[in-house]
Write a protein that holds these residues in place. Structure first.
Motif, PDB file in Angstrom:
ATOM      1  N   LEU A 117     -15.157  -5.738 -32.114  1.00 53.91           N
ATOM      2  CA  LEU A 117     -16.417  -6.252 -32.638  1.00 53.91           C
ATOM      3  C   LEU A 117     -17.364  -6.649 -31.504  1.00 53.91           C
ATOM      4  CD1 LEU A 117     -15.155  -8.524 -35.565  1.00 53.91           C
ATOM      5  CD2 LEU A 117     -16.078  -6.209 -35.706  1.00 53.91           C
ATOM      6  N   ALA A 118     -18.652  -6.372 -31.727  1.00 54.72           N
ATOM      7  CA  ALA A 118     -19.674  -6.778 -30.760  1.00 54.72           C
ATOM      8  C   ALA A 118     -20.029  -8.242 -30.987  1.00 54.72           C
ATOM      9  CB  ALA A 118     -20.907  -5.904 -30.933  1.00 54.72           C
ATOM     10  N   GLU A 119     -20.498  -8.910 -29.926  1.00 56.22           N
ATOM     11  CA  GLU A 119     -20.900 -10.313 -30.030  1.00 56.22           C
ATOM     12  C   GLU A 119     -22.402 -10.437 -29.810  1.00 56.22           C
ATOM     13  OE1 GLU A 119     -18.627 -12.882 -27.550  1.00 56.22           O
ATOM     14  OE2 GLU A 119     -16.691 -12.248 -28.356  1.00 56.22           O
ATOM     15  N   LEU A 120     -23.007 -11.391 -30.494  1.00 51.24           N
ATOM     16  CA  LEU A 120     -24.449 -11.597 -30.375  1.00 51.24           C
ATOM     17  C   LEU A 120     -24.747 -13.068 -30.624  1.00 51.24           C
ATOM     18  CD1 LEU A 120     -27.110  -9.850 -30.047  1.00 51.24           C
ATOM     19  CD2 LEU A 120     -27.329 -10.033 -32.530  1.00 51.24           C
ATOM     20  N   LYS A 121     -25.621 -13.634 -29.786  1.00 48.64           N
ATOM     21  CA  LYS A 121     -26.041 -15.021 -29.972  1.00 48.64           C
ATOM     22  C   LYS A 121     -27.557 -15.058 -30.051  1.00 48.64           C
ATOM     23  CE  LYS A 121     -25.737 -19.707 -28.066  1.00 48.64           C
ATOM     24  NZ  LYS A 121     -25.165 -20.584 -27.024  1.00 48.64           N
ATOM     25  N   GLY A 122     -28.069 -15.723 -31.081  1.00 47.33           N
ATOM     26  CA  GLY A 122     -29.517 -15.783 -31.206  1.00 47.33           C
ATOM     27  C   GLY A 122     -29.954 -16.881 -32.153  1.00 47.33           C
ATOM     28  N   GLN A 123     -31.272 -17.120 -32.151  1.00 46.09           N
ATOM     29  CA  GLN A 123     -31.858 -18.173 -32.971  1.00 46.09           C
ATOM     30  C   GLN A 123     -32.644 -17.541 -34.115  1.00 46.09           C
ATOM     31  OE1 GLN A 123     -33.614 -21.823 -31.140  1.00 46.09           O
ATOM     32  NE2 GLN A 123     -35.511 -21.058 -32.014  1.00 46.09           N
ATOM     33  N   ILE A 124     -32.379 -18.011 -35.349  1.00 46.18           N
ATOM     34  CA  ILE A 124     -33.082 -17.452 -36.505  1.00 46.18           C
ATOM     35  C   ILE A 124     -34.572 -17.787 -36.414  1.00 46.18           C
ATOM     36  CG2 ILE A 124     -33.326 -17.489 -39.016  1.00 46.18           C
ATOM     37  CD1 ILE A 124     -30.383 -18.181 -39.229  1.00 46.18           C
ATOM     38  N   GLU A 125     -35.375 -16.734 -36.445  1.00 48.52           N
ATOM     39  CA  GLU A 125     -36.820 -16.906 -36.401  1.00 48.52           C
ATOM     40  C   GLU A 125     -37.395 -17.011 -37.816  1.00 48.52           C
ATOM     41  OE1 GLU A 125     -40.246 -17.342 -33.952  1.00 48.52           O
ATOM     42  OE2 GLU A 125     -38.122 -17.222 -33.444  1.00 48.52           O
ATOM     43  N   ARG A 126     -36.948 -16.115 -38.674  1.00 46.18           N
ATOM     44  CA  ARG A 126     -37.404 -16.164 -40.064  1.00 46.18           C
ATOM     45  C   ARG A 126     -36.409 -15.436 -40.967  1.00 46.18           C
ATOM     46  NH1 ARG A 126     -41.057 -12.581 -37.660  1.00 46.18           N
ATOM     47  NH2 ARG A 126     -40.943 -10.434 -38.453  1.00 46.18           N
ATOM     48  N   ILE A 127     -36.409 -15.808 -42.237  1.00 48.36           N
ATOM     49  CA  ILE A 127     -35.558 -15.168 -43.250  1.00 48.36           C
ATOM     50  C   ILE A 127     -36.411 -14.138 -43.985  1.00 48.36           C
ATOM     51  CG2 ILE A 127     -34.036 -15.513 -45.235  1.00 48.36           C
ATOM     52  CD1 ILE A 127     -33.156 -16.989 -42.674  1.00 48.36           C
ATOM     53  N   THR A 128     -36.010 -12.874 -43.922  1.00 52.73           N
ATOM     54  CA  THR A 128     -36.754 -11.800 -44.588  1.00 52.73           C
ATOM     55  C   THR A 128     -36.341 -11.672 -46.041  1.00 52.73           C
ATOM     56  OG1 THR A 128     -36.787 -10.626 -42.482  1.00 52.73           O
ATOM     57  CG2 THR A 128     -37.423  -9.363 -44.425  1.00 52.73           C
TER      58      THR A 128
END
Length: 728
Positions: free
Chosen positions: A2-13
């Motif tokens: 599995l790939a890993e990703l870290k980020g901050q939610i900007e908006r919910i589509t």
């Protein structure tokens, strides 16, 4: 791997509240463009930081996406992220404006301040002691809800229900779900047996567990109640339960015995009675319905055999006096109704539109009040009670208000120990009264009172279980008068003429296109293609009816449809009509649903706490993002809903015909298409047309309408009220 990703939610589509499926735009360090993330997320909040594991995917339409399989949530660290996080509506008491002020004051330390020094929020403009207490409670609840969510996420419960589960069970939430997940189906509105069953399976409950079998049987009996049955035959119930649950018959038999032992169901052996359904069988009741049906029969028989409190009056003299007093000439069937009302303890007045039921009620009231009798008037719904008041000029209440329902005091305050204070009780729209409500009503009627039920037996039966009005008529314990003559003024209305034609199995009369320009009251617009039917309906509601007839498109025009799904089902019609009639730019988005200020909405379950009932229609007056509350006006009464309670509310620009029972609208628009043929039946079409007061417009095909009118085979309901009333 599995790939890993870290980020901050900007908006919910996009967010589906039922499944938790989410499409979000995430800001990832080192990437100039926002990354589209898809998957089942728990209450995703803008500003929240996610550590995700998943797979990259290239969607043919939407391009590159990261499909989340596992993730955990990290509180945002930047001031910008914290502002988004707090302003998302996650914490009751903090909206976007308040969040901006808090972060401006405390910067990156804002969350620490809320966690450990919350009283310092008083330093922020606009936040007082009351708001601080609200935020404190919401912050604590949210922390505990998150813990509950983490557990529930792995067991198939969407985030939409986590706060409801927490609200119900508090810190016992996880323990309750582990011990008996089937309780959710009984305790939490919106979680059905099938969802609870999936959770139970993940928790290791076997398909043949007795806990599952008992919950499954209650689920099946409740489903049958939703279809109108008061009881269900034992063998049919067993067969249906085994089929639905895929469980062993022996386990189901044992589960039935356990439910009988615990008092949740009651079985009555009716071998010696010939019923109109299945002779020689056992009836299985949810115990509440058994008690209600049995006590209805007992109370009615006691009522009709008790002496009256009315003084004796000469009926013929009263009839001569009242006709002279009101300057009217009653028809023979109306005179018969008045005679029976004066000479019998209980009677039923039935008949279609235009047959003079209202005139008879007014004459009865004139005579009864002249005799010095205290009369009470009631109807099952607020709209029906209001209409009754307008036509009689006599105060009428809903049955719930008449019986003084109080959630705080534990239910109906009027009963056999504290009966209604009246000599005469007149109840309109009696075909809508189900078994449970009738039970509470008859308990509260004083034995000496005269009871008059008014209704149209050709309409759809009650939404709730039972067929009370028809059962009482068939039992012959009440005097019954059916009005059939259409009076001259009513006969000039095509709505009334066509309602009677439909009821007798005939196709309605349709004005020709070459008829005069006088405004008629009944139209049938031929259109075969459902998409074009939709466009015609939109044009009618938005332009043609308001411009030609002067009716307000929201308050005075109602779309009635046979079903919820499809192009001209209630769901899509509401979406389209909301866009056309209320183009407010800032909707409250709850998953796939959108609510706006001034939306026309309907309550879809009885909420005794709020004293708002299934079928009540209101208008959204205010939406408070900070307090996460919506304010809805129901019949001049403002009712507050937490956002988590709005699953009890649906848009009501278009509603099902069943939900329109007991209501009358200046104008009604009815789609009639072959896609609805499974639900098209004579009583449904008749009920829809008779909801129109001044204008009825049908849009669709002659074929679909003819199919519906021809179909008079309404579903039989399992009830033993008629038989109980006949037993001496």
């Amino acid at each position: 791997m599995l790939a890993e990703l870290k980020g901050q939610i900007e908006r919910i589509t996009y967010k589906n509240e039922e499944t938790g499926y989410t499409v979000a735009q995430v800001k990832v360090y080192g990437k100039p463009q926002l990354v589209t993330v898809v998957g089942n997320l728990m209450s995703p909040t803008p500003g929240e930081v996610l550590n995700m594991k998943g797979e990259w995917d290239n969607h043919p339409r939407y391009g590159e996406q990261f499909k989340v399989i596992y993730y955990d949530s990290v509180v945002p660290a930047s001031a910008y992220g914290i502002q988004q996080y707090l302003g998302s509506g996650l914490i009751k008491g903090i909206g976007p404006v308040t969040a901006k002020r808090i972060v401006k004051k405390f910067g990156k330390h804002a969350l620490d301040i809320i966690e450990s020094q919350i009283n310092r929020l008083a330093e922020v403009e606009g936040i007082g002691e009351k708001r601080i207490e609200m935020i404190r409670q919401a912050w604590q609840d949210q922390k505990e809800i998150r813990e509950v969510m983490l557990f529930l996420q792995g067991h198939g419960i969407s985030s939409a229900y986590a706060s409801k589960i927490y609200k119900k069970y508090k810190d016992r939430s996880i323990a309750v779900v582990r011990e008996n997940p089937y309780r959710l189906a009984m305790d939490i509105f919106g979680i059905g047996f099938l969802t609870a069953d999936k959770i139970a399976e993940k928790l290791g409950f076997s398909k043949d567990s007795l806990l599952r079998a008992q919950a499954g049987l209650l689920f099946v009996l409740n489903r049958m109640a939703d279809e109108g049955h008061v009881y269900y035959p034992y063998e049919a119930l067993l067969e249906k339960s085994v089929e639905i649950l895929q469980a062993d018959t022996g386990v189901m038999v044992e589960a039935i015995e356990m439910l009988v032992g615990s008092g949740k169901i009651t079985i009555e052996n009716i071998d010696n009675r010939d019923t109109k359904f299945i002779p020689n069988h056992k009836a299985v009741y949810l115990s509440q319905f058994y008690i209600c049906e049995k006590q209805i029969a007992q109370r009615i028989k006691y009522l009709v055999s008790s002496p009256t409190s009315l003084r004796t009056i000469h009926a013929e003299k009263a009839l001569a006096w009242v006709q002279k007093e009101l300057s009217i000439q009653l028809a023979e069937s109306q005179i018969e109704a008045i005679r029976k009302a004066l000479n019998y303890k209980a009677m039923i007045l039935t008949g279609g539109p235009g047959t003079g039921k209202t005139t008879v009620i007014n004459v009865m009231l004139k005579i009864f009040t002249a005799m010095g009798a205290k009369c009470l008037l009631a109807a099952p719904t607020g709209r029906a009670a209001k209409r009754m008041s307008e036509t009689t000029r006599y105060p009428a209440k809903t049955i719930h208000r008449l019986l003084e329902f109080s959630f705080q005091s534990g239910g109906f305050q009027k009963n056999e120990k504290k009966p209604l204070n009246c000599n005469v009780l007149i109840v309109d729209e009696a075909s809508m009264i189900d078994t449970v409500l009738m039970h509470h009503l008859v308990k509260a009627i004083p034995p000496s009172a005269t009871v008059i039920l008014v209704g149209d037996i050709n309409q759809l039966p009650s939404v709730g279980p039972g067929n009370v009005l028809k059962d009482i008529i068939s039992s012959e314990v009440f005097a019954v008068v059916e009005l059939t003559e259409i009076f001259r003024q009513a006969a000039e209305s095509l709505i009334i003429v066509n309602a009677h034609r439909i009821n007798s199995g005939k196709f309605p009369l349709v004005p020709s296109k070459n008829s005069s320009d006088d405004l008629g009251d009944f139209y049938f617009i031929q259109q075969k293609d459902p998409e074009k039917v939709l466009n015609v309906i939109l044009d009618l509601i938005v332009e043609r009816i308001p411009n030609r007839f002067g009716f307000d498109p929201v308050d005075q025009v109602q779309v009635l449809t046979p079903m919820h799904r499809g192009v001209v089902g209630a769901t899509n019609l509401n979406h389209q009509l909301q866009q056309s009639l209320n183009p407010e730019k800032n909707p409250l988005v709850l998953g796939a649903r959108k609510f706006k200020i001034n939306d026309k909405v309907m309550q879809i379950r009885n909420n005794y706490d709020k004293t708002v009932f299934n079928g009540d229609i209101g208008r959204i007056k205010h939406i408070d993002i900070d307090s996460r509350e919506a304010y809805i006006l129901f019949d001049k009464r403002l009712v507050t809903y937490d956002f988590s309670e709005l699953d009890e509310i649906i848009l009501a620009y278009a509603i099902s015909v069943h939900k329109a029972q007991g209501s009358e609208y200046p104008a009604v628009v009815i789609p009639v298409v072959t896609q609805h043929y499974m639900l098209l039946q004579r009583d449904l079409i008749y009920t829809a047309v008779t909801r129109a007061k001044n204008l009825a417009v049908m849009v669709g095909t002659s074929k679909a309408l003819a199919l519906g009118i021809k179909n008079d085979k309404t579903q039989k309901r399992f009830t033993l009220l008629e038989e109980r009333l006949k037993l001496r």
